[in-house]
Motif scaffolding. Structure first.
Motif, short mmCIF file in Angstrom:
data_model
loop_
_atom_site.label_atom_id
_atom_site.label_comp_id
_atom_site.label_asym_id
_atom_site.label_seq_id
_atom_site.Cartn_x
_atom_site.Cartn_y
_atom_site.Cartn_z
N ALA A 1 -15.57 72.45 66.55
CA ALA A 1 -15.18 73.78 66.08
C ALA A 1 -14.21 73.67 64.90
O ALA A 1 -14.31 74.44 63.93
N ILE A 2 -13.28 72.73 64.97
CA ILE A 2 -12.35 72.52 63.86
C ILE A 2 -13.10 72.06 62.62
O ILE A 2 -12.87 72.54 61.50
N ALA A 3 -14.05 71.13 62.80
CA ALA A 3 -14.81 70.62 61.66
C ALA A 3 -15.62 71.72 60.99
O ALA A 3 -15.78 71.74 59.77
N GLN A 4 -16.12 72.67 61.77
CA GLN A 4 -16.91 73.76 61.20
C GLN A 4 -16.04 74.72 60.38
O GLN A 4 -16.56 75.50 59.60
N MET A 5 -14.73 74.66 60.58
CA MET A 5 -13.83 75.43 59.73
C MET A 5 -13.73 74.80 58.34
O MET A 5 -13.40 75.47 57.36
N VAL A 6 -13.99 73.49 58.26
CA VAL A 6 -13.90 72.78 56.99
C VAL A 6 -15.16 73.02 56.17
O VAL A 6 -15.10 73.35 54.98
N VAL A 7 -16.33 72.83 56.78
CA VAL A 7 -17.61 73.07 56.10
C VAL A 7 -18.59 73.66 57.10
O VAL A 7 -18.61 73.26 58.26
N PRO A 8 -19.42 74.61 56.69
CA PRO A 8 -20.42 75.17 57.60
C PRO A 8 -21.71 74.35 57.63
O PRO A 8 -22.68 74.74 58.24
N TYR A 9 -21.72 73.23 56.91
CA TYR A 9 -22.89 72.37 56.83
C TYR A 9 -22.38 70.95 56.86
O TYR A 9 -21.19 70.68 56.89
N GLY A 10 -23.28 69.98 56.84
CA GLY A 10 -22.87 68.58 56.67
C GLY A 10 -22.08 68.03 57.82
O GLY A 10 -21.13 67.27 57.63
N ILE A 11 -22.47 68.38 59.06
CA ILE A 11 -21.79 67.86 60.25
C ILE A 11 -22.85 67.32 61.20
O ILE A 11 -23.88 67.94 61.40
N TYR A 12 -22.60 66.14 61.76
CA TYR A 12 -23.40 65.75 62.92
C TYR A 12 -22.50 65.05 63.93
O TYR A 12 -21.44 64.51 63.60
N ILE A 13 -22.94 65.08 65.17
CA ILE A 13 -22.11 64.62 66.30
C ILE A 13 -22.77 63.43 66.98
O ILE A 13 -23.96 63.44 67.25
N GLU A 14 -21.97 62.39 67.24
CA GLU A 14 -22.41 61.30 68.11
C GLU A 14 -21.75 61.48 69.46
O GLU A 14 -20.53 61.40 69.59
N ASP A 15 -22.56 61.75 70.48
CA ASP A 15 -22.04 61.95 71.83
C ASP A 15 -23.04 61.32 72.79
O ASP A 15 -24.15 61.81 72.97
N TYR A 16 -22.65 60.22 73.41
CA TYR A 16 -23.55 59.49 74.30
C TYR A 16 -23.15 59.64 75.77
O TYR A 16 -23.64 58.90 76.62
N SER A 17 -22.29 60.59 76.07
CA SER A 17 -21.75 60.72 77.42
C SER A 17 -22.82 61.09 78.44
O SER A 17 -22.72 60.72 79.61
N ASN A 18 -23.85 61.86 78.01
CA ASN A 18 -24.92 62.26 78.93
C ASN A 18 -26.27 61.79 78.38
O ASN A 18 -27.25 62.53 78.39
N LEU A 19 -26.30 60.55 77.92
CA LEU A 19 -27.45 60.04 77.19
C LEU A 19 -28.75 60.14 77.99
O LEU A 19 -29.76 60.65 77.50
N GLU A 20 -28.75 59.64 79.23
CA GLU A 20 -29.98 59.61 80.01
C GLU A 20 -30.51 61.01 80.28
O GLU A 20 -31.70 61.31 80.12
#
Length: 307
Positions: A20-39
């Motif tokens: 949410a903080i990152a989206q305040m910086v730019v509304p585009y150009g964001i991706y998330i690496e989250d492997y906590s629930n990978l399976e």
């Protein structure tokens, strides 16, 4: 042209706040690496249970928010903003920056964007991927470029699921902050009569028009305008959709009824759960009544009607 990649590594529990903080910086150009629930996510999204060994070795306790910033968007200021906001929110963030060419950025994220089934009727498929379509879903082809909206983010999925329920052959839809055009195009594929998208970012407008053409839509049935939300929009609509952020939705609440036909619905998303009461207060103050609420991964979507 050289862009800046800022990486923000945080504990998994703080990923939603950090995004949410990152989206305040730019509304585009964001991706998330989250492997906590990978399976679980691999089975739900890709319908597979055989996962690459390298992925299985990924750290499950932390996630990374990648933010890509163009040179004219003041990368140094963005870095300071991210540091200060994370500190204020009590987030233990490791933040770093590095240069990246525009060509590299434009292609790097594609490896994370695969065909995605959403709701009961739609499948969103990037132009560079093949989709078998065993359930004979309606396929939305998309190349989002650097505009927000691939269908993979919870906020967009919530909107797409809602649109399946509210679109009819007579629907005229207004899409505020249309990004890649995904909501407008999905509505047309679901049978809507006409859609109008508006975005302040000229790159988003260009991308949205190109994606419309990919799916066989053009003016006057599919119109995309460049402007500040509604400063170029005229008329009333059956559905007004706003998949933006809580602050912008709150600002728009006093105006939205003037764009709604009798019996119209206001579909909102992009609202992080910590801002729920602020948004509900804005609805109530402007005569908007919540008809339904959806939640996914800490993000909320509402359907409202007017008095």
């Amino acid at each position: 042209m050289e862009w800046t990649e800022i990486t923000v590594r945080v504990p998994t529990k703080d990923l939603e706040k950090t995004e949410a903080i990152a989206q305040m910086v730019v509304p585009y150009g964001i991706y998330i690496e989250d492997y906590s629930n990978l399976e679980q996510e691999a089975m739900e999204i890709a319908h597979i249970d055989l996962i690459d060994e390298d992925l299985l070795q990924k750290d499950r306790t932390t996630g990374i928010v990648h933010v890509y910033i163009s040179p004219e968007a003041a990368p140094a200021e963005a870095l300071v903003f991210l540091e200060e906001r994370c500190r204020a929110e009590g987030i233990a963030a490791e933040i770093s920056r590095s240069p990246i060419s525009e060509e590299d950025w434009a292609n790097e994220w594609k490896q994370y964007f695969k065909p995605l089934e959403t709701g009961k009727k739609l499948a969103v498929c990037p132009t560079w991927e093949h989709y078998e379509n065993p359930e004979h879903r309606t396929v939305l082809k998309i190349d989002p470029g650097m505009a927000f909206g691939t269908g993979g983010h919870a906020t967009t999925r919530l909107c797409l699921e809602t649109l399946e329920e509210v679109i009819t052959p007579e629907t005229e839809l207004l899409d505020l902050g249309c990004g890649s055009g995904i909501l407008s195009i999905a509505s047309l594929l679901l049978g809507a009569k006409r859609t109008v998208g508006v975005d302040i970012d000229p790159l988003a407008v260009k991308t949205a028009l190109e994606n419309g053409a990919l799916n066989g839509f053009a003016p006057p049935r599919y119109t995309v305008l460049e402007g500040n939300l509604t400063d170029r929009v005229h008329g009333r609509f059956d559905v007004v959709a706003a998949n933006i952020v809580a602050d912008v939705i709150i600002l728009f609440c006093p105006q939205v009824k003037s764009y709604m036909k009798p019996g119209a619905v206001f579909v909102t998303s992009g609202i992080i759960d910590t801002r729920e009461q602020d948004v509900l207060n804005a609805f109530a103050a402007n005569g908007l009544h919540v008809r339904s609420r959806r939640e996914s991964g800490g993000w909320l979507s509402f359907v409202c009607t007017a008095e």
